[in-house]
Design a protein around this motif. Structure first.
Motif, PDB file in Angstrom:
ATOM      1  N   GLN A  45       0.838  -1.200   0.000  1.00 51.47           N
ATOM      2  CA  GLN A  45       0.000   0.000   0.000  1.00 51.47           C
ATOM      3  C   GLN A  45       0.873   1.250   0.000  1.00 51.47           C
ATOM      4  OE1 GLN A  45      -3.459   0.522   2.714  1.00 51.47           O
ATOM      5  NE2 GLN A  45      -2.312   2.292   3.459  1.00 51.47           N
ATOM      6  N   TYR A  46       1.921   1.247   0.817  1.00 56.48           N
ATOM      7  CA  TYR A  46       2.809   2.407   0.889  1.00 56.48           C
ATOM      8  C   TYR A  46       3.510   2.637  -0.451  1.00 56.48           C
ATOM      9  CZ  TYR A  46       6.512   5.570   2.376  1.00 56.48           C
ATOM     10  OH  TYR A  46       7.377   6.624   2.480  1.00 56.48           O
ATOM     11  N   THR A  49       1.040   4.319  -2.715  1.00 57.68           N
ATOM     12  CA  THR A  49       0.563   5.655  -2.331  1.00 57.68           C
ATOM     13  C   THR A  49       1.704   6.633  -2.055  1.00 57.68           C
ATOM     14  OG1 THR A  49       0.424   5.056   0.008  1.00 57.68           O
ATOM     15  CG2 THR A  49      -1.560   4.728  -1.342  1.00 57.68           C
ATOM     16  N   TYR A  50       2.942   6.181  -2.174  1.00 54.22           N
ATOM     17  CA  TYR A  50       4.111   7.016  -1.880  1.00 54.22           C
ATOM     18  C   TYR A  50       4.038   8.331  -2.650  1.00 54.22           C
ATOM     19  CZ  TYR A  50       8.912   8.537  -1.381  1.00 54.22           C
ATOM     20  OH  TYR A  50      10.037   9.270  -1.088  1.00 54.22           O
ATOM     21  N   LYS A  52       2.750   9.663   0.133  1.00 53.66           N
ATOM     22  CA  LYS A  52       1.746   9.804   1.189  1.00 53.66           C
ATOM     23  C   LYS A  52       1.557   8.484   1.922  1.00 53.66           C
ATOM     24  CE  LYS A  52      -0.642  13.430  -1.220  1.00 53.66           C
ATOM     25  NZ  LYS A  52      -1.858  14.036  -1.622  1.00 53.66           N
ATOM     26  N   ARG A  53       0.971   8.570   3.088  1.00 49.97           N
ATOM     27  CA  ARG A  53       0.597   7.384   3.859  1.00 49.97           C
ATOM     28  C   ARG A  53      -0.915   7.384   3.978  1.00 49.97           C
ATOM     29  NH1 ARG A  53       4.204   4.092   6.084  1.00 49.97           N
ATOM     30  NH2 ARG A  53       6.344   4.803   6.107  1.00 49.97           N
ATOM     31  N   ALA A  54      -1.529   6.358   3.402  1.00 53.25           N
ATOM     32  CA  ALA A  54      -2.984   6.257   3.414  1.00 53.25           C
ATOM     33  C   ALA A  54      -3.448   5.478   4.644  1.00 53.25           C
ATOM     34  CB  ALA A  54      -3.465   5.556   2.147  1.00 53.25           C
ATOM     35  N   SER A  56      -5.028   2.679   6.655  1.00 57.33           N
ATOM     36  CA  SER A  56      -4.998   1.263   6.311  1.00 57.33           C
ATOM     37  C   SER A  56      -6.069   0.485   7.064  1.00 57.33           C
ATOM     38  CB  SER A  56      -3.626   0.687   6.662  1.00 57.33           C
ATOM     39  OG  SER A  56      -3.649  -0.709   6.562  1.00 57.33           O
TER      40      SER A  56
END
Length: 158
Positions: A45-46, A49-50, A52-54, A56
């Motif tokens: 996920q990271y 989305t890098y 940014k941190r979404a 989870s």
């Protein structure tokens, strides 16, 4: 080359709980760690989305339940692929690209049932031994080394 660190600055430890994914020790002795449940969902996920941190939906580490973290040095005889990786780093040049290409084919052959699990390091080592390393190289040379290794490893039989 990629992170400007030498082989002796890289330490691999076995961590059976798989909570600590990576750690970097700074000059002052402080250690920054990436920790999480033993699952690749959050790192993937990271990556997607890098920078940014979404938020989870995945489970968080409950340190009250996971209250023991253990570490030990790997036995290089048992973990032959790790020994080969250190060797490729020490030799440098295009050899790490050869290791990577050979590893991809070895794992593919294992998953297809063509070789046994313990033949993976044998295939990688034979491929590395057959290659002539280039110490001065370009990105094209790395891609060629990878392609050479894949072709060579594909033709190896046990």
């Amino acid at each position: 080359w990629l992170f400007d660190v030498s082989t002796d600055q890289i330490e691999v430890l076995l961590h059976p709980q798989s909570i600590l994914h990576s750690a970097v020790e700074y000059e002052d002795g402080a250690i920054m760690a990436q920790m999480g449940e033993p699952d690749m969902k959050v790192p993937i996920q990271y990556a997607l989305t890098y920078p940014k941190r979404a938020k989870s939906p995945f489970p968080k580490v409950d340190f009250a339940k996971r209250n023991t973290l253990t570490f030990e040095k790997p036995d290089m005889e048992t973990f032959r692929c790790l020994a080969l990786a250190y060797h490729a780093l020490e030799i440098g040049g295009t050899l790490p690209a050869v290791l990577n290409g050979a590893n991809e084919i070895a794992v593919e052959k294992f998953l297809n049932g063509t070789i046994k699990f313990l033949q993976i390091p044998e295939l990688i080592e034979q491929t590395m031994d057959a290659y002539t390393v280039k110490n001065e190289y370009t990105l094209e040379d790395l891609l060629e080394a990878d392609a050479w290794a894949r072709a060579y490893a594909t033709n190896l039989t046990f």
